[in-house]
Design a protein around this motif. Structure first.
Motif, mmCIF file in Angstrom:
data_model
loop_
_atom_site.group_PDB
_atom_site.id
_atom_site.type_symbol
_atom_site.label_atom_id
_atom_site.label_comp_id
_atom_site.label_asym_id
_atom_site.label_seq_id
_atom_site.Cartn_x
_atom_site.Cartn_y
_atom_site.Cartn_z
ATOM 1 N N GLY A 1 11.884 -8.381 -15.242
ATOM 2 C CA GLY A 1 10.716 -8.263 -14.368
ATOM 3 C C GLY A 1 10.121 -9.590 -13.957
ATOM 4 N N GLY A 2 10.519 -10.697 -14.593
ATOM 5 C CA GLY A 2 9.958 -12.007 -14.249
ATOM 6 C C GLY A 2 10.787 -12.713 -13.185
ATOM 7 N N LYS B 1 7.730 -13.480 -23.799
ATOM 8 C CA LYS B 1 9.186 -13.690 -23.693
ATOM 9 C C LYS B 1 9.630 -13.916 -22.251
ATOM 10 N N GLY B 2 8.677 -13.939 -21.362
ATOM 11 C CA GLY B 2 8.960 -14.135 -19.940
ATOM 12 C C GLY B 2 7.654 -13.851 -19.221
ATOM 13 N N THR B 3 7.551 -14.276 -17.958
ATOM 14 C CA THR B 3 6.290 -14.012 -17.278
ATOM 15 C C THR B 3 6.256 -12.612 -16.648
ATOM 16 N N GLY B 4 7.340 -11.852 -16.788
ATOM 17 C CA GLY B 4 7.281 -10.426 -16.420
ATOM 18 C C GLY B 4 6.240 -9.725 -17.283
ATOM 19 N N PRO B 5 6.403 -9.744 -18.634
ATOM 20 C CA PRO B 5 5.368 -9.135 -19.488
ATOM 21 C C PRO B 5 4.012 -9.848 -19.404
ATOM 22 N N ALA B 6 4.015 -11.162 -19.145
ATOM 23 C CA ALA B 6 2.725 -11.866 -18.995
ATOM 24 C C ALA B 6 1.977 -11.314 -17.783
ATOM 25 N N THR C 1 8.071 -15.774 -6.999
ATOM 26 C CA THR C 1 8.935 -14.592 -7.122
ATOM 27 C C THR C 1 8.279 -13.499 -7.955
ATOM 28 N N ASN C 2 7.370 -13.901 -8.827
ATOM 29 C CA ASN C 2 6.696 -12.917 -9.686
ATOM 30 C C ASN C 2 5.301 -12.574 -9.177
#
Ligand code: ASP
Length: 325
Positions: A40-41, A184-189, A206-207
């Motif tokens: 997701g990031g 663990k990535g900026t998707g969950p952030a 992109t995010n």
């Protein structure tokens, strides 16, 4: 020791296999691209779009495996130990060049343990916050975080991630230490930013683009020297209050060391073709990411770029006194 011997034997077997079978038979099964951050990031998005496009020209399925944690070094270590047969590839960003200076106990060497295939893209970062964060614009953000440094927190994807690097440059520019929250990535952030449990972060467009456009988060500035086409109304950080503050994030494609050269060359050609694909270009550009020119999507260009970036970041990181065990 045992691992190194086993790996050397694997390299010899793969080389024998490649010369016996001929690299033209490659690929004949699913290729896995390891992304060293959560799904997701930004890195995941860049790799998924690339994988879908390359899979059409290579005529095989390409899947993404997310191996997040420790700013990308867990995934990189995994790839460094994989069989070099062209079926495990790796997409990482600028963090591959900063890890040697940041991590005192790195178990791999970004140059010696990987075969460069080519650069993928350059991309901007944005300073974004939860929707109800008090600051209205970048000037207010600077004033607010300085005045409230004990309660403001800044998300990132772990030491050595692009969001972490952007954050340390930011804190050093404003001479203020903030609490950082690693993911663990900026998707969950991003999920937590949307949910309002973290305050702000610096992350790739992109995010952030779709959430900025739908008004679910606030944007304060982009980190490029010039405004970007996908959000021309957003000022650059340098025009908004921190002159000379620029960060650009590059992604690149690698294979484990020992992957036969004909396979590396075939993958590099597939990468170059993918970066010319109209659909990929549109999808990247909608997200503020720019595919590199063909001459940079080559093993030679990536090898030179990676080395130059390692040499550039080493002294900066040393001076900042940041490291991880
Ligand atoms: N954007 C992240 C970073 O800060 C990594 C990711 O999730 O792609 O490096």
């Amino acid at each position: 020791m045992f691992q190194r011997i086993a790996r050397s034997i694997a390299c010899i077997l793969v080389a024998l296999w490649a010369s016996a079978a001929g690299a033209q038979q490659y690929p004949n099964k699913v290729i896995t691209i390891v992304v060293p951050f959560a799904a997701g990031g930004p890195s995941d998005t860049i790799a998924r779009i690339l994988g879908q496009t390359m899979s059409a020209s290579l005529k095989t399925q390409i899947i993404i495996e997310n191996v997040g944690g420790a700013g990308g070094t867990i995934g990189a270590a995994r790839v460094a130990q994989s069989t070099p047969d062209g079926y495990t590839l790796f997409v990482h960003h600028i963090g591959h060049s900063t890890a040697p200076a940041l991590y005192r106990k790195l178990t791999y060497d970004p140059i010696k343990d990987f075969e460069p295939i080519g650069l993928i893209n350059d991309g901007a970062m944005t300073f974004v916050s939860r929707k109800d964060f008090p600051a209205k614009d970048f000037k207010e953000l600077l004033a607010y975080v300085k005045a409230n440094k004990d309660k403001v927190n800044m998300a990132n994807a772990g030491i050595g991630s692009a969001s972490h690097l952007c954050g340390i440059l930011f804190m050093s520019e404003i001479q203020t230490d903030l609490t950082t929250v690693p993911y663990k990535g900026t998707g969950p952030a991003m999920n937590d930013l949307l949910g309002g449990t973290v305050d702000f972060m610096c992350d790739q467009t992109t995010n952030t683009t779709s959430h900025i456009k739908s008004g679910k988060i606030k944007v304060y500035g982009v980190t490029m020297p010039k405004r970007i086409a996908s959000m021309p109304e957003v000022p650059t950080v340098s025009e908004a209050g921190l002159p000379n503050f620029t960060v650009s994030v590059w992604h690149a494609l690698y294979a484990p060391k020992g992957t036969p050269k004909p396979i590396v060359d075939q993958l590099s050609k597939a990468l170059q073709d993918a970066l010319k694909d109209a659909n990929l270009k549109q999808r990247y550009s909608d997200l503020g990411a720019e595919p590199v020119a063909q001459e940079r999507a080559t093993p030679e260009a990536l090898r030179a770029h990676l080395k130059a970036e390692i040499d550039r970041w080493g002294p900066i990181i040393k001076k900042a006194g940041v490291y991880a065990d």
